[in-house]
Design a protein around this motif. Structure first.
Motif, PDB file in Angstrom:
ATOM      1  N   MET A   6       0.886  -1.346  -0.064  1.00 41.72           N
ATOM      2  CA  MET A   6       0.069   0.059  -0.033  1.00 41.72           C
ATOM      3  C   MET A   6       1.111   1.292   0.209  1.00 41.72           C
ATOM      4  N   ALA A   7       2.063   1.266   0.972  1.00 42.67           N
ATOM      5  CA  ALA A   7       2.842   2.306   1.074  1.00 42.67           C
ATOM      6  C   ALA A   7       3.447   2.765  -0.282  1.00 42.67           C
ATOM      7  N   SER A   8       3.862   1.544  -0.972  1.00 40.35           N
ATOM      8  CA  SER A   8       4.605   1.610  -2.214  1.00 40.35           C
ATOM      9  C   SER A   8       3.969   2.230  -3.167  1.00 40.35           C
ATOM     10  N   HIS A   9       2.512   1.880  -3.381  1.00 36.22           N
ATOM     11  CA  HIS A   9       1.410   2.292  -4.253  1.00 36.22           C
ATOM     12  C   HIS A   9       1.207   3.858  -4.182  1.00 36.22           C
ATOM     13  N   LEU A  10       1.111   4.256  -3.036  1.00 40.61           N
ATOM     14  CA  LEU A  10       0.815   5.795  -2.608  1.00 40.61           C
ATOM     15  C   LEU A  10       1.911   6.517  -2.980  1.00 40.61           C
ATOM     16  N   GLN A  11       3.200   6.001  -2.688  1.00 40.87           N
ATOM     17  CA  GLN A  11       4.458   6.835  -2.999  1.00 40.87           C
ATOM     18  C   GLN A  11       4.783   6.994  -4.395  1.00 40.87           C
ATOM     19  N   SER A  12       4.203   6.054  -5.125  1.00 41.79           N
ATOM     20  CA  SER A  12       4.402   5.909  -6.687  1.00 41.79           C
ATOM     21  C   SER A  12       3.446   7.097  -7.370  1.00 41.79           C
ATOM     22  N   LEU A  13       2.444   7.428  -6.612  1.00 40.62           N
ATOM     23  CA  LEU A  13       1.730   8.617  -7.329  1.00 40.62           C
ATOM     24  C   LEU A  13       2.165   9.947  -7.696  1.00 40.62           C
ATOM     25  N   ALA A  14       2.341  10.553  -8.547  1.00 40.99           N
ATOM     26  CA  ALA A  14       2.591  12.086  -8.639  1.00 40.99           C
ATOM     27  C   ALA A  14       1.440  12.903  -8.245  1.00 40.99           C
ATOM     28  N   ALA A  15       0.363  12.356  -8.428  1.00 40.00           N
ATOM     29  CA  ALA A  15      -0.941  13.339  -8.174  1.00 40.00           C
ATOM     30  C   ALA A  15      -2.022  12.359  -8.071  1.00 40.00           C
ATOM     31  N   PHE A  16      -3.070  12.646  -7.121  1.00 46.09           N
ATOM     32  CA  PHE A  16      -4.341  12.002  -6.913  1.00 46.09           C
ATOM     33  C   PHE A  16      -5.309  12.727  -6.376  1.00 46.09           C
ATOM     34  N   SER A  17      -6.504  12.191  -6.394  1.00 41.68           N
ATOM     35  CA  SER A  17      -7.749  12.680  -5.610  1.00 41.68           C
ATOM     36  C   SER A  17      -8.267  11.635  -4.854  1.00 41.68           C
TER      37      SER A  17
ATOM     38  N   LEU B 122      -3.742  21.466  14.925  1.00 39.61           N
ATOM     39  CA  LEU B 122      -4.934  20.989  14.355  1.00 39.61           C
ATOM     40  C   LEU B 122      -4.550  19.578  14.135  1.00 39.61           C
ATOM     41  N   VAL B 123      -5.650  18.606  13.912  1.00 40.27           N
ATOM     42  CA  VAL B 123      -5.525  17.120  13.769  1.00 40.27           C
ATOM     43  C   VAL B 123      -5.560  17.067  12.112  1.00 40.27           C
ATOM     44  N   GLY B 124      -4.562  16.427  11.756  1.00 40.19           N
ATOM     45  CA  GLY B 124      -4.253  16.134  10.248  1.00 40.19           C
ATOM     46  C   GLY B 124      -4.176  14.623  10.064  1.00 40.19           C
ATOM     47  N   PRO B 125      -5.109  13.795   9.974  1.00 39.17           N
ATOM     48  CA  PRO B 125      -5.020  12.380   9.677  1.00 39.17           C
ATOM     49  C   PRO B 125      -4.212  11.960   8.389  1.00 39.17           C
ATOM     50  N   MET B 126      -3.995  12.472   7.421  1.00 37.85           N
ATOM     51  CA  MET B 126      -3.272  11.698   6.424  1.00 37.85           C
ATOM     52  C   MET B 126      -1.856  12.105   6.118  1.00 37.85           C
ATOM     53  N   VAL B 127      -1.176  12.516   7.131  1.00 41.97           N
ATOM     54  CA  VAL B 127      -0.062  13.065   6.828  1.00 41.97           C
ATOM     55  C   VAL B 127       1.089  11.736   6.485  1.00 41.97           C
ATOM     56  N   ASP B 128       1.053  10.693   7.051  1.00 44.60           N
ATOM     57  CA  ASP B 128       1.582   9.368   6.776  1.00 44.60           C
ATOM     58  C   ASP B 128       1.498   8.937   5.297  1.00 44.60           C
ATOM     59  N   PHE B 129       0.414   9.205   4.723  1.00 41.53           N
ATOM     60  CA  PHE B 129       0.083   8.846   3.071  1.00 41.53           C
ATOM     61  C   PHE B 129       0.876   9.705   2.356  1.00 41.53           C
ATOM     62  N   LEU B 130       1.280  11.052   2.703  1.00 39.98           N
ATOM     63  CA  LEU B 130       1.948  12.185   2.115  1.00 39.98           C
ATOM     64  C   LEU B 130       3.364  11.928   2.108  1.00 39.98           C
ATOM     65  N   ALA B 131       3.945  11.188   3.147  1.00 41.04           N
ATOM     66  CA  ALA B 131       5.229  11.103   3.514  1.00 41.04           C
ATOM     67  C   ALA B 131       6.149  10.982   2.363  1.00 41.04           C
ATOM     68  N   ALA B 132       7.387  11.231   2.370  1.00 40.38           N
ATOM     69  CA  ALA B 132       8.356  10.854   1.214  1.00 40.38           C
ATOM     70  C   ALA B 132       8.446   9.352   1.254  1.00 40.38           C
ATOM     71  N   ASP B 133       8.540   8.582   2.426  1.00 39.68           N
ATOM     72  CA  ASP B 133       8.568   7.374   2.728  1.00 39.68           C
ATOM     73  C   ASP B 133       7.343   6.958   3.448  1.00 39.68           C
ATOM     74  N   PRO B 134       6.065   6.652   2.954  1.00 42.57           N
ATOM     75  CA  PRO B 134       4.983   6.173   3.733  1.00 42.57           C
ATOM     76  C   PRO B 134       4.916   5.020   4.539  1.00 42.57           C
ATOM     77  N   TYR B 135       5.611   4.082   4.172  1.00 43.04           N
ATOM     78  CA  TYR B 135       5.919   2.980   5.037  1.00 43.04           C
ATOM     79  C   TYR B 135       6.688   3.213   6.405  1.00 43.04           C
ATOM     80  N   LYS B 136       7.814   3.943   6.284  1.00 39.49           N
ATOM     81  CA  LYS B 136       8.558   4.304   7.430  1.00 39.49           C
ATOM     82  C   LYS B 136       7.522   5.371   8.405  1.00 39.49           C
ATOM     83  N   SER B 137       6.895   6.090   7.729  1.00 41.00           N
ATOM     84  CA  SER B 137       6.031   7.108   8.575  1.00 41.00           C
ATOM     85  C   SER B 137       4.914   6.205   9.347  1.00 41.00           C
TER      86      SER B 137
END
Length: 254
Positions: A39-50, A135-150
């Motif tokens: 999952m992390a690798s897939h998210l990391q591969s995306l240049a842009a998404f919605s 503030l609470v920002g629940p999606m930070v891990d998805f946007l990390a440079a290394d999502p798995y590590k985050s």
């Protein structure tokens, strides 16, 4: 998985993520770990998404009663430095925009906004903005440079619970545990391992409040028009002064 607790007029951008429980005595289940990595690798591969998300966020009253507040958020992201989130719900109505080194939050309920200078990368920009605004920002891990590590930061145990379903779509149900928080994650079992649902329980707060987020309409994109990440506050909006909390003073952690 990191947690950022910050409080202002607009308190939900449920863009964030995982951490884990498992069966007593186990550590990181290999199957759960493989699914998280995919999952992390897939998210990391995306240049842009919605993506769109719907969330239920518990608030625990002094008498112990839990009351859930509902929110819906439409999110667009373009790596490495652009984000737009439009949120609306029971106690939220506003916009978050990052465009390079500028991060803006507009609260439609109070007609106030803030504008911050931030590091240009998404992960560092959100770290800095959330820390300053409390503030609470629940999606930070998805946007990390290394999502798995985050996502795995602070995780003590991770288990594969079994097959499940979210919105009619087959998925894998994982449970993860940190010292102070428990998480569950449902990952799409189809061709693309999108996260479909996230549940998080905060064991540090009175009543163990829970946040439940469902993600839908994930779409990879080649990019978005420049105007997507442009934001001009309404004429009647008032710029609010941001006071940096003592714990967040100094240079933001990258």
């Amino acid at each position: 998985m990191r947690n950022r607790s910050l409080a202002a007029a607009m308190a939900v951008l449920c863009l964030t993520l995982l951490a884990a429980p498992a069966q007593a005595g186990t550590a990181i289940d290999p199957k759960a770990d493989a699914l998280l990595r995919a999952m992390a690798s897939h998210l990391q591969s995306l240049a842009a998404f919605s993506v769109t998300e719907k969330s239920l966020v518990d608030r625990v009253f002094p008498n112990g009663q839990k009351v859930a507040f509902a929110h819906a958020t439409a999110i667009k992201v373009a790596r490495p430095d652009k984000l737009r989130a439009e949120a609306a719900g029971d106690n939220v109505a506003g916009t978050w925009v990052q465009n390079g080194p500028v991060f803006q939050v507009y609260d439609a309920k109070s007609k106030t906004y803030v504008s911050l200078d931030v590091p240009p990368r998404l992960e560092a920009a959100l770290d800095a903005a959330l820390a300053r605004l409390r503030l609470v920002g629940p999606m930070v891990d998805f946007l990390a440079a290394d999502p798995y590590k985050s996502m795995m930061e602070g995780v003590l145990e991770a288990a594969y619970i079994g097959p499940s379903e979210v919105g009619g779509r087959p998925c894998h149900h994982l449970a993860l545990r940190q010292l102070t928080r428990d998480f569950e994650l449902w990952i799409d079992a189809g061709k693309a391992p999108w996260p479909l649902r996230l549940a998080a329980t905060d064991k540090t707060l009175h009543g163990d409040p829970r946040t439940l987020v469902e993600y839908a309409d994930w779409k990879a994109a080649p990019g978005f028009p420049a105007k997507t990440f442009a934001f001009t506050p309404p004429a009647e909006a008032v710029r609010a002064k941001v006071v940096t909390p003592p714990a967040a003073a100094g240079t933001p952690k990258p």
